[in-house]
Design an enzyme around this catalytic site. Structure first.
Site, PDB file in Angstrom:
ATOM      1  N   VAL A 382       0.840  -1.201   0.000  1.00 31.12           N
ATOM      2  CA  VAL A 382       0.000   0.000   0.000  1.00 31.12           C
ATOM      3  C   VAL A 382       0.875   1.251   0.000  1.00 31.12           C
ATOM      4  O   VAL A 382       0.592   2.246  -0.672  1.00 31.12           O
ATOM      5  CB  VAL A 382      -0.948   0.001   1.224  1.00 31.12           C
ATOM      6  CG1 VAL A 382      -1.685   1.326   1.339  1.00 31.12           C
ATOM      7  CG2 VAL A 382      -1.939  -1.144   1.112  1.00 31.12           C
ATOM      8  N   GLU A 387      -0.916   7.220  -2.378  1.00 34.33           N
ATOM      9  CA  GLU A 387      -2.335   7.528  -2.212  1.00 34.33           C
ATOM     10  C   GLU A 387      -2.683   8.938  -2.683  1.00 34.33           C
ATOM     11  O   GLU A 387      -3.790   9.203  -3.134  1.00 34.33           O
ATOM     12  CB  GLU A 387      -2.733   7.393  -0.727  1.00 34.33           C
ATOM     13  CG  GLU A 387      -2.816   5.967  -0.223  1.00 34.33           C
ATOM     14  CD  GLU A 387      -1.480   5.501   0.357  1.00 34.33           C
ATOM     15  OE1 GLU A 387      -0.453   6.128   0.031  1.00 34.33           O
ATOM     16  OE2 GLU A 387      -1.469   4.516   1.114  1.00 34.33           O
ATOM     17  N   ASP A 429     -11.399  26.314 -37.660  1.00 38.11           N
ATOM     18  CA  ASP A 429     -12.472  26.578 -38.604  1.00 38.11           C
ATOM     19  C   ASP A 429     -12.500  28.074 -38.900  1.00 38.11           C
ATOM     20  O   ASP A 429     -12.369  28.896 -37.996  1.00 38.11           O
ATOM     21  CB  ASP A 429     -13.805  26.139 -37.996  1.00 38.11           C
ATOM     22  CG  ASP A 429     -14.983  26.494 -38.878  1.00 38.11           C
ATOM     23  OD1 ASP A 429     -15.048  25.992 -40.006  1.00 38.11           O
ATOM     24  OD2 ASP A 429     -15.833  27.287 -38.428  1.00 38.11           O
ATOM     25  N   ASN A 838       2.299   8.072   4.813  1.00 34.94           N
ATOM     26  CA  ASN A 838       1.857   8.397   3.455  1.00 34.94           C
ATOM     27  C   ASN A 838       0.859   9.549   3.440  1.00 34.94           C
ATOM     28  O   ASN A 838       0.914  10.426   2.579  1.00 34.94           O
ATOM     29  CB  ASN A 838       1.222   7.170   2.802  1.00 34.94           C
ATOM     30  CG  ASN A 838       2.268   6.269   2.166  1.00 34.94           C
ATOM     31  OD1 ASN A 838       3.445   6.589   2.151  1.00 34.94           O
ATOM     32  ND2 ASN A 838       1.830   5.129   1.656  1.00 34.94           N
ATOM     33  N   ASP A 842       2.250  12.691   1.512  1.00 30.69           N
ATOM     34  CA  ASP A 842       1.805  12.624   0.110  1.00 30.69           C
ATOM     35  C   ASP A 842       0.917  13.799  -0.295  1.00 30.69           C
ATOM     36  O   ASP A 842       1.168  14.461  -1.296  1.00 30.69           O
ATOM     37  CB  ASP A 842       1.045  11.319  -0.144  1.00 30.69           C
ATOM     38  CG  ASP A 842       2.002  10.150  -0.347  1.00 30.69           C
ATOM     39  OD1 ASP A 842       3.218  10.346  -0.168  1.00 30.69           O
ATOM     40  OD2 ASP A 842       1.528   9.046  -0.672  1.00 30.69           O
TER      41      ASP A 842
END
Length: 1007
Positions: A382, A387, A429, A838, A842
Site C-alpha cells: 500500500v 495515495e 475553422d 503516506n 503525500d
C-alpha cells in the site's frame, strides 16, 4: 451498389443500396462481414444506409495488402446483399434524400419529380390525410437529441483509473487481513478524489448546458390550399414550405420558386457568404453541398428574397441528421495524461505486488510469524502506491479548470486541461471562429484613390485620413449604397441601431453609420419610388428616389462591377463628372480583379439624376462612383494568436468550406505559415489521394479549402494517425464530427448564424455543437485559447513535480523496510505508521507542488512529445538517487537509536520521525528538477509549498502531543538528543540531494 464514403488505413465506410431502414439487412451484413479474417469490428446502420468496418492497420500488415482487404470487404457486402434479396422478401426502402445508392440526389431531379414522389399537389400542398400518413411513415421533424452526461456517469468516471482501482484493491486487502482502520482511511482518500472531480466536472457541464438555445421554431406551409403556420416538428416530407427573409429553414427541401432568394448556410457548409438560389436541375451526383443551389437545408437561414420548396427530408434524414450520425461514428481519443497515468498505474501495481512478495519471502525465510508478516507486506505494498497521486492530479486539474473558467474557458472534463498543454496542431475553422461570420467593408476605390477601412476610418495607402464629408465621391458612394438597399434599420430605446437584411447590404449600411451618415434621415428625405431587384439575367439592383427638387429624381445602382460599369458613360473624379474612356474602364477592371484576388466580395456603385423615365431608362448613361470590397472580418486578436501559436511550437491549420482563393488570402493575412509559402489543399484534390498519401501530405498543408464535414473528420483522424495531439475549433454543425474525434474539441460559446445577417433569428440547431466539445469559449474570444495552453503546460509540469516527489518519498519507505527486514532488525514500521506517513507526506506537499507558478518561458518551449512517459529514464535515476539518500540517512538515525535504546519503541519512533520529516523537507528539493537551493537566483516564492511544509510538520508532531494518537501509532516520547538526530538527518538529506543537482545539472542555466 456499394459506394465508398470514407477510407483511411484501418477504417472504411460504405453506402449500401437497400440498407436504409432495413435492420434485417444490417444484422445480416454484420454477421457476414465479421467472418472475414482481417475485420475487427462491423457497424451497419439502417438509419444512415452506411456500413462502418475497422480492420487490421497498416502497421500490422503490409501496405499492399490494404487494397486486398478493402476489396474483400466490398465483395462480401455485395454477395451478402444479393443473398439477402434472393433468400428473403425485404420491405421496399423508402426514399432517403441523401442515400445516393438508393435514388438520384434531389438536386439532379426535376422539381416535378419531388412533387410526384410525395403525392404533393402544387399549389394546394398536401391534404390533411396525406400529412398524417407521412408523419406516421417518416416520424417527427426532430433531430435525435444527444443525452447529457448524467450525474451518475460523471461520478462513476472518477473511479475509472488504474491508480484509484489499485487503492481500492489495497483497501480490500487491508480489510481482509484485519486492517479495518487502514481500509477506511484509504477509502476516504478515494472518496475525496472522486468528490473533487465530480463537483468540478458537474459544474462545468451545467454551465455548458446553460449556453444552449431553447427557442421553438415554426414554419410556413401550404396545406389543403391554405397557407398556415405549423411547429417545425410537424413539417413532413412533401409539404410545400414558404420561405421568406429572416426565417430559419426547418427541413431539407427542393426549390420550386426562387425570387432573389439567398440563404446563409455557414453553419452547415462553412461558406461565409449567403448562397444565391435558383430552381433549375443540376447535373452530377457529386456536387458539393455548398453548390447545390436548387436546395435548401435544415439549420440554415433565409437572408433575402422569397421562395417555395417541397420538403424532401425531415429530422434525422436531413443533412444535419447525417452529420449527427457521423458524429456517432467518430471516436474521441484519450488524452496523453490519461494514457500515462494508466501506464503508471499498471507499473505501480506490478511494483507493489513485487514488493509485497519480496518482503513476505524475506520475512518467511527469517522465521517471522506469517500473519504479522503478511500484514506488513500488504502495508508496504500500500505504501508503494502513492495515495495522494489521484487526489493531487485531480485537484491540480480542477484548479486549472477553475482558473480557466474565470477566463471564460469552460472545460467539460478534467483531462482536457492537461491535453491543452500537450497540443501540437490546432485545426481552426474559418467562418465564425477565425472570422466574425458577418460581412464588413474593407476597401473602397473611388476616383483615383484607394481607401482602406481601419477602426471605422478611411485611410489611404500612405496613411492619410480622408473625411467623407470633404470628399464628394466618397460621400456620394455612401449615400447611394444607403438608399439602394433593402436592409431595414430600426432604432432601439437606447439610440442604437439594429439591422435586418443580407450580410452584404448590412455591411454597406454599417459603413454609412460608421461614416456618421444619418441613414434614417437620408431615406426620409429621399423616399423610394421604384425598386428593381437583381434577377437571373441582371446581377444588379437599382432604386429611384425623389430629390428636394420635385422635378428631379435620383437613380442609385449597385451590383456586379462589370454590369454596372457597362451601363456607365461617365465617372466622378475630384468632384467633376468626366467622360469614362476605355483606359479608365480598363483601370476599373484591374482594380476589380485585384480586390477579388484579396478574397473581397466586390460591388460596383453608380448613380445619376433625371427628370422622368422607366426603370430600363434609369439604368443607362450612369455616372460611375467606385468599387466597394467586403469580406468576413478576422476576429480581433486572431493574428496575434497565430503568432503566439508559432512561438509555442503549435502548428495552426485552417479548415474552411470557402473557395481556395478566399482561404489563401485569409491565410496569408494571418501569416498562417509564417516563414514559408502557404500550402493549400482543395477537397477535390483531397478525394483523389490515397490514404497513405494523405497522411504524408497533411502534415505539410496549412489550409484545407472546400471541405465537407466528412472531410474535416478525415483530416483530424489522419493527423492523429501520425501521433499528433490535435485540437479542432468550430461553431457550426458541420464541425461536429471533427470536434468529437479531435483530442480536444473546442466550440465557441455563441454558435449559429450571426444575428446581423438574419435579423436576430439564429439557428438553434447549431447549439448541439456544445454537446461534443471538450472546451467551450463562452465569450467567443479565441485569444483566450493560448492562455489555456499556458495553463495546460503548467498543470502538466506541476503534476510531474508532484509525481516525482511521491515516487521518491514512497521508494524511500520501501528501501528502508527492505533493508530492515533483510538485515533482521525486526519490523520497526507498523501498518498504521506506514499509512500515517503516506497521508502526511503525500497529500499536502504534493498539492503545494501542484500549485507552482508558471515558468516565464512556458510558451516559448515546443510541445512535449505526447508519447513520452510522464517520467523519463533520467527522472527515475534521479528519483532512485534521492530515495537512497533519504533512506540511508534515516537508517543512520535508526542505527543510532538502536545503539542507544535497543529494539524498542523509542528506536522505531526515531526511524519513523526521521523518515517522515526527511520526506516533508524533500518538498523543497522537488520544486525544480535542476534549480538548487544553492544557486544565486532563487525560485519564485510559492506560499502553498511553505504552508504545506509547515502544516505537514505540525501534523507529524501531533501524535507526540496527543496520547490517544500516540498509542494508536505505537510511538514513544523522545528526548532532545533524539530530536537533534531526527532533524539533523532530515536536514542533511535535503542538503545532499540539493548538492547532487549541482553535479548532475552543472551545465544548466538555472544552476
Amino acid at each position: 451498389m456499394v459506394q465508398a464514403i470514407h477510407a483511411i488505413p484501418g477504417r472504411v465506410r460504405y453506402a449500401v443500396e437497400g440498407l436504409y431502414r432495413s435492420p434485417e439487412l444490417a444484422r445480416y451484413l454484420e454477421e457476414q462481414l465479421s467472418q472475414l479474417t482481417a475485420v475487427r469490428t462491423v457497424s451497419a446502420s439502417a438509419r444512415t444506409g452506411n456500413v462502418l468496418v475497422t480492420y487490421e492497420t497498416q502497421s500490422e500488415v503490409q501496405a499492399e495488402a490494404q487494397a486486398e482487404i478493402t476489396a474483400d470487404i466490398v465483395a462480401c457486402i455485395k454477395d451478402s446483399c444479393d443473398r439477402f434479396q434472393s433468400e428473403s422478401i425485404a420491405p421496399p426502402s423508402p426514399i432517403r434524400p441523401d442515400n445516393k445508392a438508393a435514388t438520384p440526389s434531389w438536386h439532379t431531379l426535376d422539381a416535378d419529380a419531388a412533387l410526384t414522389q410525395f403525392q404533393t399537389s402544387c399549389p394546394d400542398g398536401l391534404t390533411a390525410a396525406t400529412v398524417q400518413a407521412h408523419q406516421t411513415r417518416y416520424g417527427l421533424n426532430q433531430l435525435v437529441e444527444s443525452q447529457p452526461r448524467s450525474e451518475l456517469s460523471i461520478l462513476v468516471e472518477q473511479f475509472q483509473s488504474p491508480p484509484v482501482a489499485l487503492l481500492a484493491v489495497a483497501a480490500g486487502l487491508s480489510m481482509a487481513t484485519g486492517g479495518l482502520t487502514d481500509a477506511v482511511v484509504i477509502a476516504g482518500v478515494v472518496g475525496i478524489n472522486a468528490a473533487i472531480g465530480y463537483l468540478t466536472e458537474s459544474q462545468s457541464e451545467r454551465i455548458i448546458r446553460s449556453l444552449q438555445a431553447t427557442g421553438e421554431q415554426t414554419a410556413w406551409v401550404v396545406r389543403d390550399g391554405q397557407r398556415q403556420t405549423v411547429a417545425a416538428e410537424a413539417v413532413v416530407p412533401g409539404d410545400l414550405m414558404v420561405l421568406q427573409p429572416g426565417q430559419p429553414v426547418v427541413a431539407d427541401a427542393r426549390l420550386l420558386e426562387a425570387d432573389n432568394l439567398s440563404v446563409n448556410e455557414s453553419a452547415l457548409t462553412g461558406e461565409s457568404a449567403p448562397v444565391n438560389k435558383q430552381t433549375q436541375s443540376l447535373v452530377g451526383n457529386n456536387i458539393p453541398l455548398a453548390e447545390r443551389t436548387n436546395m435548401v437545408y435544415k439549420g440554415t437561414v433565409v437572408t433575402s428574397g422569397r421562395g417555395q420548396a417541397v420538403v424532401v427530408a425531415t429530422g434525422r434524414f436531413t443533412e444535419i441528421g447525417t452529420i449527427q450520425e457521423l458524429v456517432g461514428t467518430a471516436e474521441s481519443e484519450d488524452t496523453p495524461l490519461e494514457r500515462q497515468l494508466d501506464e503508471a498505474g499498471g507499473q505501480l501495481a506490478l511494483l507493489s505486488s513485487g514488493v509485497c512478495a519480496l518482503v513476505f519471502g524475506i520475512g518467511w525465510l527469517r522465521g517471522y510469524p506469517l500473519l504479522p508478516m503478511l500484514k506488513t507486506s500488504i502495508s508496504l505494498a500500500v505504501a508503494a502506491v502513492p495515495e495522494g497521486l489521484p487526489t493531487i492530479a485531480t485537484t491540480t486539474l480542477a484548479l486549472g479548470m477553475e482558473d480557466m473558467r474565470k477566463r471564460h474557458i469552460l472545460i467539460r472534463k478534467l483531462q482536457a486541461v492537461e491535453a491543452l498543454g500537450s497540443l501540437q496542431t490546432v485545426c481552426l475553422d474559418k467562418t465564425g471562429t477565425l472570422t466574425e461570420n458577418q460581412m464588413a467593408v474593407r476597401e473602397v476605390r473611388i476616383g483615383k484613390m484607394t481607401l482602406r477601412l481601419q477602426d471605422s476610418e478611411f485611410v489611404t495607402p500612405t496613411g492619410d485620413h480622408v473625411e467623407p464629408h470633404r470628399c464628394e465621391e466618397l460621400r456620394r458612394l455612401i449615400e447611394v449604397v444607403s438608399l439602394c438597399s433593402e436592409s431595414e434599420l430600426d432604432v432601439d430605446s437606447e439610440g442604437g441601431y439594429r439591422l435586418k437584411g443580407t450580410p452584404t447590404e448590412n455591411a454597406l449600411i454599417q459603413l454609412a453609420l460608421s461614416a456618421g451618415v444619418d441613414v434614417v434621415s437620408l431615406r426620409r428625405q429621399h423616399p423610394c419610388l421604384n425598386l428593381s431587384l437583381r434577377s437571373k439575367d441582371r446581377n444588379l439592383m437599382s432604386t429611384v428616389h425623389t430629390l428636394p427638387d420635385q422635378h428631379r429624381q435620383l437613380v442609385a445602382v449597385k451590383g456586379s462591377p462589370a454590369e454596372v460599369l457597362a451601363r456607365c458613360q461617365s465617372w466622378l473624379c475630384n468632384g467633376e463628372v468626366l467622360l469614362l474612356d476605355d483606359a479608365q474602364r480598363h483601370r476599373v477592371s484591374l482594380d476589380n480583379e485585384r480586390m477579388a484576388g484579396q478574397a473581397l466580395r466586390v460591388l460596383g456603385v453608380a448613380y445619376k439624376t433625371m427628370d422622368t423615365g422607366t426603370a430600363a431608362v434609369a439604368e443607362s448613361r450612369l455616372i460611375w462612383l467606385g468599387l466597394a470590397g467586403m469580406a468576413d472580418p478576422i476576429r480581433q486578436g486572431v493574428t496575434d494568436l497565430i503568432e503566439q501559436f508559432h512561438q509555442a511550437g503549435i502548428k495552426p491549420v485552417m479548415i474552411t468550406g470557402d473557395q481556395s482563393p478566399t482561404a489563401y488570402a485569409i491565410a496569408k493575412e494571418l501569416q498562417l505559415s509564417r516563414h514559408r509559402q502557404t500550402k493549400i489543399l482543395d477537397s477535390a484534390d483531397l478525394s483523389r489521394l490515397e490514404p497513405s498519401q494523405r497522411q504524408a501530405l497533411f502534415d505539410k498543408v496549412d489550409v484545407f479549402a472546400r471541405v465537407s464535414p466528412a472531410s474535416k473528420l478525415e483530416i483530424v483522424q489522419a493527423l492523429q494517425s501520425t501521433g499528433t495531439v490535435v485540437a479542432m475549433t468550430g461553431d457550426g454543425i458541420n464541425d461536429m464530427p471533427a470536434l468529437k474525434a479531435a483530442n480536444i474539441g473546442i466550440a465557441m460559446g455563441s454558435s449559429g448564424v450571426s444575428d446581423s445577417s438574419t435579423g436576430g433569428t439564429a439557428s438553434t440547431a447549431s447549439n448541439v455543437v456544445h454537446d461534443v466539445a471538450d472546451v467551450v469559449i463562452d465569450n467567443n474570444n479565441l485569444q483566450t485559447l493560448i492562455t489555456a495552453v499556458s495553463r495546460g503546460r503548467t498543470t502538466y509540469s506541476n503534476i510531474r513535480k508532484s509525481v516525482h516527489f511521491l515516487l521518491s518519498t514512497n521508494l524511500g519507505e520501501i528501501i528502508v523496510t527492505l533493508l530492515v527486514t533483510a538485515i533482521g532488525l525486526g519490523q520497526p514500521l507498523n501498518t498504521m505508521e506506514l499509512l500515517w506517513l503516506n497521508l502526511v507526506t503525500d497529500v499536502f506537499p504534493g498539492l503545494g507542488l501542484a500549485l507552482e507558478p508558471p515558468e516565464p518561458n512556458v510558451l516559448e518551449q515546443p510541445p512535449r512529445d505526447p508519447n513520452a512517459p510522464i517520467l523519463k529514464s533520467a527522472d527515475f535515476g534521479q528519483i532512485v538517487l534521492e530515495s537512497v539518500v533519504i533512506s540511508l540517512l534515516a537508517m543512520g538515525a535508526y542505527s543510532y537509536a538502536l545503539l542507544r535504546h535497543g529494539q524498542t519503541r523509542q528506536a522505531s519512533t526515531v526511524l519513523f520521525m526521521s523518515l517522515t520529516i526527511s520526506q516533508i523537507l524533500h518538498t523543497w528539493s522537488c520544486r525544480s528538477e535542476t534549480h538548487s537551493l544553492f544557486t544565486r537566483q532563487p525560485l519564485p516564492r510559492n506560499p502553498y509549498v511553505e504552508a504545506a511544509v509547515i502544516g505537514s510538520l505540525g501534523l507529524q508532531l501531533l501524535p507526540i502531543l496527543v496520547p490517544p494518537l500516540r498509542n494508536l501509532l505505537q510511538l514513544a516520547l523522545l528526548d532532545p538528543v533524539d530530536w537533534a538526530v531526527v532533524f539533523g538527518s532530515a536536514l542533511l538529506s535535503l542538503l545532499v540531494n540539493e548538492s547532487t543537482k549541482i553535479v548532475l545539472f552543472s551545465s544548466s542555466p538555472e544552476v
